[in-house]
Design an enzyme around this catalytic site. Structure first.
Site, PDB file in Angstrom:
ATOM      1  N   HIS A  23     -53.248 -10.361 -47.332  1.00 22.91           N
ATOM      2  CA  HIS A  23     -53.721  -9.972 -46.001  1.00 22.91           C
ATOM      3  C   HIS A  23     -54.630  -8.759 -46.146  1.00 22.91           C
ATOM      4  CE1 HIS A  23     -50.156 -12.002 -43.714  1.00 22.91           C
ATOM      5  NE2 HIS A  23     -51.168 -12.819 -43.843  1.00 22.91           N
ATOM      6  N   HIS A  79     -51.580 -25.069 -41.217  1.00 23.96           N
ATOM      7  CA  HIS A  79     -51.862 -23.684 -40.801  1.00 23.96           C
ATOM      8  C   HIS A  79     -53.296 -23.354 -41.197  1.00 23.96           C
ATOM      9  CE1 HIS A  79     -51.369 -19.509 -40.031  1.00 23.96           C
ATOM     10  NE2 HIS A  79     -50.860 -19.119 -41.181  1.00 23.96           N
ATOM     11  N   GLU A  81     -54.728 -20.362 -41.555  1.00 25.56           N
ATOM     12  CA  GLU A  81     -55.046 -19.107 -42.244  1.00 25.56           C
ATOM     13  C   GLU A  81     -55.686 -19.437 -43.599  1.00 25.56           C
ATOM     14  OE1 GLU A  81     -51.835 -16.262 -42.218  1.00 25.56           O
ATOM     15  OE2 GLU A  81     -53.213 -14.598 -42.587  1.00 25.56           O
ATOM     16  N   ASP A  83     -55.525 -18.573 -46.609  1.00 32.10           N
ATOM     17  CA  ASP A  83     -54.810 -18.833 -47.863  1.00 32.10           C
ATOM     18  C   ASP A  83     -54.395 -20.309 -47.980  1.00 32.10           C
ATOM     19  OD1 ASP A  83     -53.199 -17.970 -45.700  1.00 32.10           O
ATOM     20  OD2 ASP A  83     -51.480 -17.672 -47.002  1.00 32.10           O
ATOM     21  N   HIS A 146     -46.221 -18.218 -38.275  1.00 27.12           N
ATOM     22  CA  HIS A 146     -46.391 -16.928 -37.635  1.00 27.12           C
ATOM     23  C   HIS A 146     -47.704 -16.800 -36.878  1.00 27.12           C
ATOM     24  CE1 HIS A 146     -49.126 -15.031 -40.820  1.00 27.12           C
ATOM     25  NE2 HIS A 146     -48.974 -16.273 -41.161  1.00 27.12           N
ATOM     26  N   ASP A 165     -45.710 -21.531 -43.955  1.00 21.61           N
ATOM     27  CA  ASP A 165     -45.302 -20.161 -44.306  1.00 21.61           C
ATOM     28  C   ASP A 165     -43.790 -19.938 -44.164  1.00 21.61           C
ATOM     29  OD1 ASP A 165     -47.749 -19.039 -45.050  1.00 21.61           O
ATOM     30  OD2 ASP A 165     -48.288 -18.548 -42.996  1.00 21.61           O
ATOM     31  N   TYR A 193     -40.636 -10.925 -47.346  1.00 24.87           N
ATOM     32  CA  TYR A 193     -41.575 -11.788 -46.614  1.00 24.87           C
ATOM     33  C   TYR A 193     -41.192 -11.845 -45.140  1.00 24.87           C
ATOM     34  CZ  TYR A 193     -44.457 -16.049 -46.048  1.00 24.87           C
ATOM     35  OH  TYR A 193     -45.384 -16.972 -45.672  1.00 24.87           O
ATOM     36  N   HIS A 226     -45.818 -21.121 -49.814  1.00 29.08           N
ATOM     37  CA  HIS A 226     -45.854 -20.046 -50.820  1.00 29.08           C
ATOM     38  C   HIS A 226     -44.539 -20.057 -51.594  1.00 29.08           C
ATOM     39  CE1 HIS A 226     -49.369 -18.041 -49.118  1.00 29.08           C
ATOM     40  NE2 HIS A 226     -48.791 -18.027 -47.931  1.00 29.08           N
TER      41      HIS A 226
HETATM   42 FE1  FEO Z   1     -50.122 -17.438 -42.564  1.00 29.88          FE
HETATM   43 FE2  FEO Z   1     -49.697 -18.115 -45.850  1.00 29.88          FE
HETATM   44  O1  FEO Z   1     -50.644 -17.864 -44.266  1.00 29.88           O
END
Ligand code: FEO
Length: 394
Positions: A23, A79, A81, A83, A146, A165, A193, A226
């Site tokens: 992030h 998701h 995002e 990543d 999230h 996530d 996390y 992850h």
């Molecule tokens: Fe919310 Fe692993 O990205």
């Protein structure tokens, strides 16, 4: 390298051993991470998520070794995002017409990131997608777990929950299953996390997890986006999340401070001794915030029933490290935690009141007006700090 996780489902992601900040520079990742992408090869071929942008070429090149890209029937973007979606533009260069299944918010976010009018197929909770051979993907919106667009997908028959996530960890490991890795490392990363990313969304987490459990779907495996994959007692991490989402605390008091000439530090150490003298069972931890990773401190705050926050007064304010710390905990919206402030001062002495105000605004229950010490604490001031520690011990 790809590997099979179950039957016709393979992991095709990227282990990032080098990552130390995530992030931007907001989150420390001492043990690296992985970006998990999964390939289902049934009558239909389905790709679930991609990997972070810097690895896009490597990802697509490796994926092409596993499957002719043109044979990918569907892409699931759980998701948006970066990543997880960062390699989409590179992949879509090869297969521009392939449908992308995601939530309606996912469409907005993906368009916002990449400005492409791909073949989006918005889905809602309960929508199903047949992958052939009697198997289906069932989608579950995971709003605010999230991000607004977050989603999970459940593969029937194989009973795999692709949770994105949720239930993940920033933990690089070649042994990608929970039963093969060091359990202390694994759970340290899980709680870090949760504490740093999911705390503000605990209400949503609790509600959503119960909603998913109410579906009574058999879960043999939880495959997050992850870290390691949960195949041994996979619901153990779900049980942890339920605990963590419900005003979690341990019998711990954490003292966080910064100091200029060690006066506030000596106060911290003396308060700790006072607490310990009165309550030998409570776990007391001290952190100089200027010398400690902020995300590790946040994890300790998450575990605490009470925090004490200290700073000397400087320029009518507080030390900037402590200001940053207070800003961090404000956003995380901790619940069910007590707090108080302390610090040295030379003349104006605003720090304790400022910290107390910030803690109150962040939702902490303030237990008293705090403790101030004029100049370098003398024996009498340290005795006061010791007594103060005793007074706040339960
Ligand atoms: Fe919310 Fe692993 O990205």
């Amino acid at each position: 390298m790809a590997f099979k996780i179950k039957n016709n489902v393979s992991w095709v992601g990227k282990i990032d051993w080098e990552l130390r900040k995530f992030h931007g520079n907001e989150l420390s990742t001492h043990r690296g991470t992985s970006y998990n992408s999964y390939l289902i090869k049934e009558e239909k071929n389905v790709l679930i998520d991609t990997v972070w942008l810097p690895y896009k070429e490597e990802f697509v090149e490796n994926l092409a070794k596993e499957i002719d890209l043109k044979k990918i029937d569907y892409i699931i973007a759980n998701h948006a995002e970066i990543d997880h979606s960062g390699s989409l533009p590179e992949l879509m260069r090869h297969i521009p017409e392939t449908p992308i299944y995601c939530t309606a918010s996912g469409v907005k976010s993906l368009k916002g990131h990449y400005h492409q009018d791909w073949n989006f197929k918005p889905v809602k909770t309960g929508d199903k997608l047949s992958v052939g051979n009697g198997k289906e993907l069932i989608f579950v919106e995971m709003k605010m777990l999230h991000w607004p667009d977050s989603m999970a997908a459940y593969l029937t028959n194989d009973n795999i929950l692709f949770s994105n996530d949720a239930f993940g960890q920033h933990y690089a490991n070649e042994c990608m299953f929970n039963d093969l890795v060091d359990q202390n490392e694994l759970f340290s990363e899980c709680i870090k996390y949760y504490a740093n990313i999911l705390t503000p969304f605990s209400k949503f987490a609790d509600k959503k997890i119960k909603e998913v459990l109410d579906l009574k779907l058999p879960i043999d495996m939880i495959a997050p986006s992850h870290g390691i994959i949960w195949r041994d007692k996979p619901t153990q991490i779900v049980e942890k999340y339920i605990k963590w989402a419900n005003d979690y605390q341990e019998n711990q008091i954490t003292i966080i401070y910064d100091t200029m000439w060690d006066g506030t530090k000596r106060m911290a150490e003396t308060i700790a001794k006072g607490i310990h003298e009165k309550d030998k069972a409570v776990n007391i931890k001290l952190f100089n915030a200027a010398k400690t990773d902020k995300n590790d401190i946040i994890t300790e705050v998450f575990k605490s029933k009470m925090i004490l926050v200290g700073s000397p007064t400087i320029n009518r304010g507080i030390l900037t490290v402590m200001a940053a710390f207070l800003e961090e905990i404000k956003g995380l919206a901790f619940k069910n935690k007590k707090a108080a402030a302390f610090g040295c001062y030379g003349w104006s002495g605003e720090s304790v009141a400022l910290i107390t105000k910030a803690l109150k605004e962040s939702g902490f229950e303030i237990i008293n007006d705090g403790l101030k010490a004029l100049w370098n604490p003398d024996e009498a001031s340290l005795e006061k700090a010791y007594q103060y520690g005793q007074s706040i011990a339960v």
